[in-house]
Design a protein around this motif. Structure first.
Motif, PDB file in Angstrom:
ATOM      1  N   GLN A 147      36.084  51.624  65.036  1.00  0.00           N
ATOM      2  CA  GLN A 147      35.914  51.273  63.631  1.00  0.00           C
ATOM      3  C   GLN A 147      34.834  52.155  63.017  1.00  0.00           C
ATOM      4  N   PRO A 148      35.158  52.944  62.003  1.00  0.00           N
ATOM      5  CA  PRO A 148      34.140  53.811  61.398  1.00  0.00           C
ATOM      6  C   PRO A 148      33.118  52.996  60.618  1.00  0.00           C
ATOM      7  N   MET A 149      31.917  53.557  60.490  1.00  0.00           N
ATOM      8  CA  MET A 149      30.862  52.890  59.751  1.00  0.00           C
ATOM      9  C   MET A 149      31.110  53.061  58.257  1.00  0.00           C
ATOM     10  N   GLY A 150      30.569  52.129  57.487  1.00  0.00           N
ATOM     11  CA  GLY A 150      30.741  52.188  56.038  1.00  0.00           C
ATOM     12  C   GLY A 150      31.896  51.368  55.536  1.00  0.00           C
ATOM     13  N   GLY A 151      32.395  50.460  56.339  1.00  0.00           N
ATOM     14  CA  GLY A 151      33.486  49.614  55.880  1.00  0.00           C
ATOM     15  C   GLY A 151      33.005  48.567  54.891  1.00  0.00           C
ATOM     16  N   LEU A 152      33.840  48.275  53.915  1.00  0.00           N
ATOM     17  CA  LEU A 152      33.494  47.302  52.878  1.00  0.00           C
ATOM     18  C   LEU A 152      33.756  45.900  53.388  1.00  0.00           C
ATOM     19  N   LYS A 153      32.701  45.090  53.445  1.00  0.00           N
ATOM     20  CA  LYS A 153      32.814  43.719  53.925  1.00  0.00           C
ATOM     21  C   LYS A 153      33.146  42.745  52.799  1.00  0.00           C
ATOM     22  N   ARG A 154      32.454  42.873  51.682  1.00  0.00           N
ATOM     23  CA  ARG A 154      32.652  41.929  50.579  1.00  0.00           C
ATOM     24  C   ARG A 154      32.234  42.608  49.280  1.00  0.00           C
ATOM     25  N   LEU A 155      32.929  42.256  48.210  1.00  0.00           N
ATOM     26  CA  LEU A 155      32.680  42.869  46.912  1.00  0.00           C
ATOM     27  C   LEU A 155      32.552  41.777  45.863  1.00  0.00           C
ATOM     28  N   THR A 156      31.502  41.888  45.066  1.00  0.00           N
ATOM     29  CA  THR A 156      31.246  40.921  44.001  1.00  0.00           C
ATOM     30  C   THR A 156      31.086  41.686  42.690  1.00  0.00           C
ATOM     31  N   VAL A 157      31.841  41.276  41.667  1.00  0.00           N
ATOM     32  CA  VAL A 157      31.840  41.957  40.370  1.00  0.00           C
ATOM     33  C   VAL A 157      31.625  40.919  39.280  1.00  0.00           C
ATOM     34  N   ALA A 158      30.734  41.247  38.342  1.00  0.00           N
ATOM     35  CA  ALA A 158      30.489  40.397  37.172  1.00  0.00           C
ATOM     36  C   ALA A 158      30.754  41.219  35.919  1.00  0.00           C
ATOM     37  N   VAL A 159      31.530  40.655  34.998  1.00  0.00           N
ATOM     38  CA  VAL A 159      31.933  41.346  33.778  1.00  0.00           C
ATOM     39  C   VAL A 159      31.605  40.456  32.587  1.00  0.00           C
ATOM     40  N   VAL A 160      30.971  41.033  31.584  1.00  0.00           N
ATOM     41  CA  VAL A 160      30.667  40.325  30.336  1.00  0.00           C
ATOM     42  C   VAL A 160      31.383  41.064  29.211  1.00  0.00           C
ATOM     43  N   VAL A 161      32.188  40.312  28.445  1.00  0.00           N
ATOM     44  CA  VAL A 161      32.966  40.889  27.347  1.00  0.00           C
ATOM     45  C   VAL A 161      32.494  40.270  26.045  1.00  0.00           C
ATOM     46  N   ASN A 162      32.282  41.091  25.057  1.00  0.00           N
ATOM     47  CA  ASN A 162      31.815  40.630  23.758  1.00  0.00           C
ATOM     48  C   ASN A 162      32.949  39.954  22.990  1.00  0.00           C
ATOM     49  N   TYR A 163      32.568  39.120  22.016  1.00  0.00           N
ATOM     50  CA  TYR A 163      33.557  38.537  21.128  1.00  0.00           C
ATOM     51  C   TYR A 163      34.284  39.650  20.376  1.00  0.00           C
ATOM     52  N   LYS A 164      35.539  39.403  20.046  1.00  0.00           N
ATOM     53  CA  LYS A 164      36.288  40.411  19.319  1.00  0.00           C
ATOM     54  C   LYS A 164      35.982  40.305  17.830  1.00  0.00           C
ATOM     55  N   LYS A 165      36.078  41.438  17.196  1.00  0.00           N
ATOM     56  CA  LYS A 165      35.700  41.545  15.787  1.00  0.00           C
ATOM     57  C   LYS A 165      36.929  41.424  14.910  1.00  0.00           C
TER      58      LYS A 165
END
Length: 547
Positions: A374-392
């Motif tokens: 198994q090569p090093m640098g494998g992705l174990k877990r990913l967490t993403v947070a996104v904030v979207v503005n109100y539409k105009k």
């Protein structure tokens, strides 16, 4: 009478001529001074723009640079308390190239040029010391080429070579860095300096190189992990670039929907840098089980006499020999008891035998050998947070901000999952929030008027310098120099003979209007008392003219 007149007239003319010569000399000196002032004003208005040639140099390099500039007849100026050398701006690059051909500046250290000035008969110890100094200087110059490093010093501890392995000692090195104000070195740059020094000295290990800055801070420490998790700078940089790449992908897919500046995304990646290897050996039943594969088979059969029958014959070597091959006739007449039985008509009976058979069969069995790395640098877990503005939305000419609908939020969430590579089995997490952005306060930028801009100031100063210089030169020429030149030209056109004849032939002074006879008489008497020679010349002229 004529002789007296000539004698008396010559001294008067000499005094007048002397006064005119003095006046002319004064005019010439004044004209020369005015011309000098005009030239000085012109040179001041044409003063060259000086720029920095070198700064932050050592005293030795500064002296060598100044001496070279003097030899090349290049004007220079030392400014900033001796910390910079200024030369005309249009010649900076040319002068730098010319000084570089002379090896200036040397950077305050000596390199392998030290070996060029070796004296005849120098000892081996001094040769070794000079070689070490030259090596240290060359390494210091190489380190100084890094942008953040101002100056560097390298100290090498080279031990004497020994033929015995147990007495051999590894060399060590220490580097002192003087960084530019406000500049720092990251761990990658420090590691690069360590490997640069270690690669330049034979048998020098990177762990034996110590790097210290001007504040006394230890920059290289092999015993202490670079951070709390024991990650090296390359791994930390990889994680940061991975997180930035994911956040950028998410924003680039959402911006066309909500507009620029209406979305923010951040990602956190857990990366496994452990390296693992696995070897597995698996046995499975034969497929199909009713058709096994035979690898090898061995059959053994043994026959022995039954009952009390024993072996007969003469013991010895003859009994161990193989039987002689049969010869014709194929059947031989029976002998002994057997022959008797045959003659009597009885059937002969074979002796009883015991038979033993062994069969060994080897079948093939399924076997799987697997090696997993198994090569090093494998992705174990990913967490993403996104904030979207109100539409105009614009209603009745006014802009309002309204939240997104559930369908729009679902659409954005699905797009983010695809962009980030969401994996439920991996345990990834995604949070999309729709909230109004805090609008920054508007700052009224007051544009500077034209007369307050620095660029206009510089142009005005330059133009004013030329205008002032031209105005001063024009004023001196029209008001001072030209009248002086006129007076000088009039003085050089003076003719003594004409003036002498006029003096002898001068008419009597006329009586000014408005004066009485007594007043005019007193004036004539006063003139006679002050300058009797002139009066005598006047009278002589009267007599000679028969008036």
């Amino acid at each position: 009478m004529a002789t007296t007149g000539e004698a008396t007239g010559t001294p008067g003319f000499s005094s007048i001529a002397n006064s005119q010569i003095v006046r002319t000399l004064i005019l010439l000196i004044g004209a020369a001074a005015i011309v000098g002032i005009m030239v000085g004003v012109w040179m001041w208005s044409q003063k060259p723009d000086l720029r920095v040639l070198f700064s932050n140099y050592s005293d030795k390099d500064g002296g060598a640079i100044v001496a070279s500039l003097q030899q090349m007849n290049i004007p220079y100026k030392i400014a900033e308390g001796g910390g910079a050398i200024l030369v005309p701006g249009d010649q900076v690059h040319d002068i730098r190239l010319r000084l570089a051909s002379q090896g200036l500046p040397k950077g305050g250290g000596v390199g392998f040029e030290l070996m060029e000035s070796q004296k005849l008969g120098v000892s081996q110890f001094l040769e070794q010391v000079n070689f070490q100094r030259a090596l240290e200087g060359e390494m210091a110059r190489s380190i100084q080429s890094i942008g953040a490093v101002h100056t560097a010093r390298v100290h090498l501890a080279l031990h004497k070579a020994s033929v015995f392995v147990r007495d051999q000692q590894k060399p060590t090195a220490s580097v002192l860095l003087n960084l530019h104000p406000g500049r720092t070195l990251d761990q990658n740059q420090v590691s690069a300096i360590v490997h640069l020094v270690a690669s330049g000295v034979p048998n020098l290990l990177a762990s034996n190189v110590t790097v210290v800055d001007q504040n006394g801070s230890l920059l290289s420490n092999a015993d202490k992990p670079l951070d709390g998790r024991g990650l090296d700078p390359a791994q930390i940089k990889y994680v940061q670039e991975l997180q930035q790449s994911i956040a950028k992908r998410v924003e680039s897919i959402i911006i066309p929907i909500v507009g620029v500046g209406n979305v923010r995304a951040e990602a956190t990646a857990e990366v496994d840098f452990s390296r693992s290897e696995q070897a597995a050996e698996t046995y499975k039943p034969n497929l199909p089980p009713n058709q096994p594969s035979v690898r090898s088979q061995q059959n053994t059969e043994t026959q022995t006499l039954a009952g009390n029958a024993t072996a007969s014959g003469v013991p010895g070597a003859l009994t161990n020999q193989p039987p002689v091959p049969a010869t014709a006739p194929l059947t031989t007449p029976p002998t002994g008891a057997t022959a008797g039985a045959v003659r009597r008509g009885a059937t002969p009976v074979a002796p009883p035998m015991n038979t033993h058979k062994d069969t060994t069969t080897n079948y093939e069995v399924d076997k799987t050998i697997r090696y997993v790395q198994q090569p090093m640098g494998g992705l174990k877990r990913l967490t993403v947070a996104v904030v979207v503005n109100y539409k105009k939305e614009i209603k009745n000419g006014q802009a309002t901000f309204v939240p997104l609908t559930d369908a729009e939020k679902t659409q954005i969430t699905d797009l983010v999952k695809e962009a980030m590579g969401f994996s439920k089995e991996r345990g990834d997490s995604l949070n999309v929030l729709n909230a109004p952005f805090a609008m920054p306060e508007k700052v009224d930028v007051v544009e500077l008027p034209l007369w307050k801009r620095p660029s206009v100031h510089a142009m005005g100063i330059t133009a004013g310098k030329y205008i002032l210089g031209g105005a001063v030169i024009l004023y001196l020429f029209l008001s001072v120099l030209r009248p002086m030149m006129r007076k000088i030209s009039q003085a050089f056109t003076f003719q003594p003979a004409v003036r002498q004849d006029a003096a002898y032939n001068a008419p009597p002074p006329s009586m000014e209007a408005g004066r009485t006879y007594q007043q005019n008489l007193e004036v004539a008497k006063q003139m006679a008392r002050q300058d009797p020679k002139v009066v005598a010349n006047v009278v002589k002229g009267w007599v000679g003219s028969n008036e």
